[in-house]
Design a protein around this motif. Sequence first.
Motif, PDB file in Angstrom:
ATOM      1  N   VAL A  22       2.688  12.131   0.563  1.00 17.31           N
ATOM      2  CA  VAL A  22       2.419  13.450   1.131  1.00 17.31           C
ATOM      3  C   VAL A  22       3.306  14.458   0.398  1.00 17.31           C
ATOM      4  O   VAL A  22       4.526  14.300   0.357  1.00 17.31           O
ATOM      5  CB  VAL A  22       2.719  13.497   2.650  1.00 17.31           C
ATOM      6  CG1 VAL A  22       2.557  14.913   3.185  1.00 17.31           C
ATOM      7  CG2 VAL A  22       1.821  12.526   3.402  1.00 17.31           C
ATOM      8  N   ILE A  65       6.890   9.392   0.936  1.00 18.03           N
ATOM      9  CA  ILE A  65       6.115   8.241   0.492  1.00 18.03           C
ATOM     10  C   ILE A  65       6.225   7.148   1.552  1.00 18.03           C
ATOM     11  O   ILE A  65       7.331   6.806   1.970  1.00 18.03           O
ATOM     12  CB  ILE A  65       6.639   7.676  -0.842  1.00 18.03           C
ATOM     13  CG1 ILE A  65       6.870   8.789  -1.885  1.00 18.03           C
ATOM     14  CG2 ILE A  65       5.755   6.560  -1.361  1.00 18.03           C
ATOM     15  CD1 ILE A  65       5.636   9.415  -2.420  1.00 18.03           C
ATOM     16  N   ASP A  66       5.097   6.601   1.949  1.00 24.23           N
ATOM     17  CA  ASP A  66       5.062   5.499   2.908  1.00 24.23           C
ATOM     18  C   ASP A  66       4.572   4.259   2.186  1.00 24.23           C
ATOM     19  O   ASP A  66       3.505   4.272   1.564  1.00 24.23           O
ATOM     20  CB  ASP A  66       4.119   5.850   4.065  1.00 24.23           C
ATOM     21  CG  ASP A  66       4.127   4.790   5.156  1.00 24.23           C
ATOM     22  OD1 ASP A  66       5.219   4.451   5.632  1.00 24.23           O
ATOM     23  OD2 ASP A  66       3.038   4.321   5.508  1.00 24.23           O
ATOM     24  N   ILE A 108       1.161   5.463   0.268  1.00 27.07           N
ATOM     25  CA  ILE A 108       0.571   6.744   0.651  1.00 27.07           C
ATOM     26  C   ILE A 108       1.629   7.828   0.429  1.00 27.07           C
ATOM     27  O   ILE A 108       2.786   7.659   0.815  1.00 27.07           O
ATOM     28  CB  ILE A 108       0.111   6.735   2.118  1.00 27.07           C
ATOM     29  CG1 ILE A 108      -1.019   5.713   2.287  1.00 27.07           C
ATOM     30  CG2 ILE A 108      -0.331   8.129   2.567  1.00 27.07           C
ATOM     31  CD1 ILE A 108      -1.481   5.517   3.701  1.00 27.07           C
ATOM     32  N   THR A 126      -3.049   0.178  -3.690  1.00 25.44           N
ATOM     33  CA  THR A 126      -2.171  -0.973  -3.568  1.00 25.44           C
ATOM     34  C   THR A 126      -1.427  -1.185  -4.884  1.00 25.44           C
ATOM     35  O   THR A 126      -1.951  -0.876  -5.961  1.00 25.44           O
ATOM     36  CB  THR A 126      -2.959  -2.240  -3.197  1.00 25.44           C
ATOM     37  OG1 THR A 126      -3.943  -2.489  -4.188  1.00 25.44           O
ATOM     38  CG2 THR A 126      -3.621  -2.087  -1.843  1.00 25.44           C
ATOM     39  N   GLN A 152      -1.552  16.509   3.791  1.00 21.40           N
ATOM     40  CA  GLN A 152      -2.675  15.718   3.311  1.00 21.40           C
ATOM     41  C   GLN A 152      -2.129  14.404   2.779  1.00 21.40           C
ATOM     42  O   GLN A 152      -1.262  14.391   1.902  1.00 21.40           O
ATOM     43  CB  GLN A 152      -3.425  16.442   2.201  1.00 21.40           C
ATOM     44  CG  GLN A 152      -4.572  15.644   1.653  1.00 21.40           C
ATOM     45  CD  GLN A 152      -5.289  16.363   0.509  1.00 21.40           C
ATOM     46  OE1 GLN A 152      -4.927  17.457   0.104  1.00 21.40           O
ATOM     47  NE2 GLN A 152      -6.323  15.743  -0.003  1.00 21.40           N
ATOM     48  N   GLU A 153      -2.624  13.308   3.320  1.00 20.83           N
ATOM     49  CA  GLU A 153      -2.218  11.995   2.834  1.00 20.83           C
ATOM     50  C   GLU A 153      -2.984  11.678   1.558  1.00 20.83           C
ATOM     51  O   GLU A 153      -4.196  11.828   1.503  1.00 20.83           O
ATOM     52  CB  GLU A 153      -2.478  10.923   3.893  1.00 20.83           C
ATOM     53  CG  GLU A 153      -1.597  11.076   5.108  1.00 20.83           C
ATOM     54  CD  GLU A 153      -1.801   9.980   6.142  1.00 20.83           C
ATOM     55  OE1 GLU A 153      -2.644   9.079   5.931  1.00 20.83           O
ATOM     56  OE2 GLU A 153      -1.098  10.023   7.166  1.00 20.83           O
ATOM     57  N   ILE A 154      -2.245  11.250   0.551  1.00 18.23           N
ATOM     58  CA  ILE A 154      -2.836  10.860  -0.723  1.00 18.23           C
ATOM     59  C   ILE A 154      -2.663   9.357  -0.853  1.00 18.23           C
ATOM     60  O   ILE A 154      -1.543   8.864  -0.984  1.00 18.23           O
ATOM     61  CB  ILE A 154      -2.151  11.595  -1.892  1.00 18.23           C
ATOM     62  CG1 ILE A 154      -2.249  13.111  -1.691  1.00 18.23           C
ATOM     63  CG2 ILE A 154      -2.748  11.166  -3.224  1.00 18.23           C
ATOM     64  CD1 ILE A 154      -1.346  13.918  -2.586  1.00 18.23           C
ATOM     65  N   ASP A 155      -3.770   8.640  -0.784  1.00 17.66           N
ATOM     66  CA  ASP A 155      -3.729   7.182  -0.865  1.00 17.66           C
ATOM     67  C   ASP A 155      -3.591   6.789  -2.331  1.00 17.66           C
ATOM     68  O   ASP A 155      -4.508   6.989  -3.128  1.00 17.66           O
ATOM     69  CB  ASP A 155      -4.998   6.588  -0.258  1.00 17.66           C
ATOM     70  CG  ASP A 155      -4.941   5.074  -0.129  1.00 17.66           C
ATOM     71  OD1 ASP A 155      -4.042   4.442  -0.730  1.00 17.66           O
ATOM     72  OD2 ASP A 155      -5.793   4.528   0.577  1.00 17.66           O
ATOM     73  N   LEU A 156      -2.433   6.252  -2.679  1.00 15.16           N
ATOM     74  CA  LEU A 156      -2.178   5.824  -4.050  1.00 15.16           C
ATOM     75  C   LEU A 156      -2.596   4.380  -4.278  1.00 15.16           C
ATOM     76  O   LEU A 156      -2.395   3.834  -5.355  1.00 15.16           O
ATOM     77  CB  LEU A 156      -0.699   6.025  -4.396  1.00 15.16           C
ATOM     78  CG  LEU A 156      -0.216   7.481  -4.315  1.00 15.16           C
ATOM     79  CD1 LEU A 156       1.275   7.564  -4.570  1.00 15.16           C
ATOM     80  CD2 LEU A 156      -0.983   8.358  -5.298  1.00 15.16           C
ATOM     81  N   TRP A 215       8.375  15.008  -1.990  1.00 16.67           N
ATOM     82  CA  TRP A 215       7.375  14.054  -1.552  1.00 16.67           C
ATOM     83  C   TRP A 215       7.918  13.143  -0.466  1.00 16.67           C
ATOM     84  O   TRP A 215       9.064  12.730  -0.503  1.00 16.67           O
ATOM     85  CB  TRP A 215       6.945  13.165  -2.717  1.00 16.67           C
ATOM     86  CG  TRP A 215       6.182  13.900  -3.767  1.00 16.67           C
ATOM     87  CD1 TRP A 215       6.684  14.538  -4.873  1.00 16.67           C
ATOM     88  CD2 TRP A 215       4.774  14.094  -3.800  1.00 16.67           C
ATOM     89  NE1 TRP A 215       5.681  15.102  -5.587  1.00 16.67           N
ATOM     90  CE2 TRP A 215       4.496  14.848  -4.959  1.00 16.67           C
ATOM     91  CE3 TRP A 215       3.726  13.693  -2.985  1.00 16.67           C
ATOM     92  CZ2 TRP A 215       3.193  15.213  -5.308  1.00 16.67           C
ATOM     93  CZ3 TRP A 215       2.432  14.065  -3.334  1.00 16.67           C
ATOM     94  CH2 TRP A 215       2.179  14.816  -4.474  1.00 16.67           C
ATOM     95  N   ARG A 256       0.869  -1.178   0.000  1.00 22.30           N
ATOM     96  CA  ARG A 256       0.000   0.000   0.000  1.00 22.30           C
ATOM     97  C   ARG A 256       0.904   1.226   0.000  1.00 22.30           C
ATOM     98  O   ARG A 256       1.894   1.275   0.748  1.00 22.30           O
ATOM     99  CB  ARG A 256      -0.893   0.020   1.226  1.00 22.30           C
ATOM    100  CG  ARG A 256      -1.798   1.223   1.241  1.00 22.30           C
ATOM    101  CD  ARG A 256      -2.762   1.187   2.373  1.00 22.30           C
ATOM    102  NE  ARG A 256      -3.563   2.405   2.318  1.00 22.30           N
ATOM    103  CZ  ARG A 256      -4.548   2.659   3.115  1.00 22.30           C
ATOM    104  NH1 ARG A 256      -4.888   1.777   4.035  1.00 22.30           N
ATOM    105  NH2 ARG A 256      -5.221   3.775   3.014  1.00 22.30           N
TER     106      ARG A 256
END
Length: 95
Positions: free
Chosen positions: A59, A90-91, A57, A72, A66-70, A88, A55
């Motif tokens: 920012v 990225i998590d 995410i 899976t 704001q977290e942007i869910d990219l 950026w 997964r």
Amino acid sequence: DMVRANEFTGGAAQNQYALYSDAEDRLVIYAEDTDTIELNLAQLAGDPDWAGGARVIAVNTEGAYQEIDLGTVDLTDQTIDLGANADWAIDVTDI
């Protein structure tokens, strides 16, 4: 404990830097002045903890938090479009 792991990204040549925690199954990436991120996740394909994929995410560190869910992603080497040129964080975590 996190260790430097730039092999998961485009590396310093592309202003992309990574830290990896095997204990937490987490990859944290910082990328400067870019609108894409190179994710080299194929090397995780044999790890049972990552069997479900990853997964992602993002920012944008230049704007309001704001977290942007990219969503899976599969454990392949790929380039992800971030939608805007910025710095950026990225998590990337296992599913």
